[in-house]
Design a protein around this motif. Structure first.
Motif, PDB file in Angstrom:
ATOM      1  N   UNK A  33       0.827  -1.207   0.000  1.00  0.00           N
ATOM      2  CA  UNK A  33       0.000   0.000   0.000  1.00  0.00           C
ATOM      3  C   UNK A  33       0.864   1.261   0.000  1.00  0.00           C
ATOM      4  N   UNK A  34       1.916   1.260   0.799  1.00  0.00           N
ATOM      5  CA  UNK A  34       2.823   2.413   0.837  1.00  0.00           C
ATOM      6  C   UNK A  34       3.550   2.574  -0.493  1.00  0.00           C
ATOM      7  N   UNK A  35       3.971   1.481  -1.098  1.00  0.00           N
ATOM      8  CA  UNK A  35       4.709   1.536  -2.366  1.00  0.00           C
ATOM      9  C   UNK A  35       3.833   2.015  -3.515  1.00  0.00           C
ATOM     10  N   UNK A  36       2.536   1.738  -3.455  1.00  0.00           N
ATOM     11  CA  UNK A  36       1.639   2.161  -4.533  1.00  0.00           C
ATOM     12  C   UNK A  36       1.573   3.678  -4.674  1.00  0.00           C
ATOM     13  N   UNK A  37       1.951   4.409  -3.630  1.00  0.00           N
ATOM     14  CA  UNK A  37       1.930   5.870  -3.722  1.00  0.00           C
ATOM     15  C   UNK A  37       2.969   6.378  -4.721  1.00  0.00           C
ATOM     16  N   UNK A  70      -4.355  -1.103 -15.031  1.00  0.00           N
ATOM     17  CA  UNK A  70      -3.274  -0.178 -15.335  1.00  0.00           C
ATOM     18  C   UNK A  70      -1.945  -0.859 -15.098  1.00  0.00           C
ATOM     19  N   UNK A  71      -1.019  -0.676 -16.041  1.00  0.00           N
ATOM     20  CA  UNK A  71       0.332  -1.191 -15.867  1.00  0.00           C
ATOM     21  C   UNK A  71       1.162  -0.136 -15.157  1.00  0.00           C
ATOM     22  N   UNK A  72       2.003  -0.563 -14.265  1.00  0.00           N
ATOM     23  CA  UNK A  72       2.848   0.358 -13.528  1.00  0.00           C
ATOM     24  C   UNK A  72       4.307   0.104 -13.900  1.00  0.00           C
ATOM     25  N   UNK A  73       5.080   1.155 -13.918  1.00  0.00           N
ATOM     26  CA  UNK A  73       6.493   1.039 -14.231  1.00  0.00           C
ATOM     27  C   UNK A  73       7.302   1.006 -12.940  1.00  0.00           C
ATOM     28  N   UNK A  74       8.035  -0.075 -12.738  1.00  0.00           N
ATOM     29  CA  UNK A  74       8.901  -0.171 -11.567  1.00  0.00           C
ATOM     30  C   UNK A  74       9.954   0.922 -11.581  1.00  0.00           C
ATOM     31  N   UNK A  75      10.483   1.223 -12.762  1.00  0.00           N
ATOM     32  CA  UNK A  75      11.539   2.238 -12.866  1.00  0.00           C
ATOM     33  C   UNK A  75      11.032   3.618 -12.475  1.00  0.00           C
ATOM     34  N   UNK A  76       9.828   3.955 -12.908  1.00  0.00           N
ATOM     35  CA  UNK A  76       9.286   5.264 -12.549  1.00  0.00           C
ATOM     36  C   UNK A  76       8.869   5.310 -11.080  1.00  0.00           C
ATOM     37  N   UNK A  77       8.493   4.168 -10.513  1.00  0.00           N
ATOM     38  CA  UNK A  77       8.192   4.114  -9.083  1.00  0.00           C
ATOM     39  C   UNK A  77       9.467   4.359  -8.272  1.00  0.00           C
TER      40      UNK A  77
END
Length: 152
Positions: A33-37, A70-77
């Motif tokens: 949950x914290x990482x999703x921010x 939605x796809x999320x980018x690990x690099x942009x996170x």
């Protein structure tokens, strides 16, 4: 270079070692949950149909997570987490940066290592003549543009 040298340096530094995202066994759901921010939605997937939804099942709880098609980018996170960390470090100091890491389940040591790697990579690029030092704001004078980096 599309004003994204600093962001690219951060992403490359993030590839050079461990992930800054921590996932303690007994707090995996809180950490997720914290990482999703830090996750940015990719505009390329905004029209994805429900049948293509990304779902993940937590091994510890058995709960299924839906990522809203939605796809999320690990690099942009990693970039988002680092940028916030670095801003806090520079404006509020080491203790505040450490507290930020605890709050968002991030590795303080990994983020500090990334900071050192970025500086080393930037120095190499300057010495090789790929980027110039701008005396006003360092090697670049404009803020990085994440939207350009995320475009496909």
């Amino acid at each position: 270079l599309l004003d994204c040298v600093e962001s690219i340096l951060t992403i490359v530094a993030g590839l050079g070692g461990k992930s800054p995202f921590l996932s303690p066994f007994n707090k995996r759901e809180e950490a997720l949950s914290a990482h999703k921010t830090f996750m940015l939605k990719s505009s390329a997937t905004s029209s994805t149909k429900e049948s293509n939804q990304k779902k993940s099942t937590s091994k510890s709880s058995g709960k299924e997570y839906d990522y809203d098609s939605v796809h999320y980018s690990d690099h942009l996170a990693v970039l988002q987490a680092y940028n916030k960390f670095n801003h806090i470090l520079e404006t509020k100091g080491y203790n505040a940066a450490y507290d930020y890491c605890v709050q968002y389940y991030l590795s303080y040591n990994v983020l500090m290592d990334m900071r050192d790697l970025r500086d080393n990579y930037r120095d190499h690029l300057i010495r090789a003549g790929f980027i110039a030092v701008n005396n006003d704001d360092g090697p670049h004078s404009k803020m990085d543009n994440i939207e350009i980096m995320d475009s496909r």
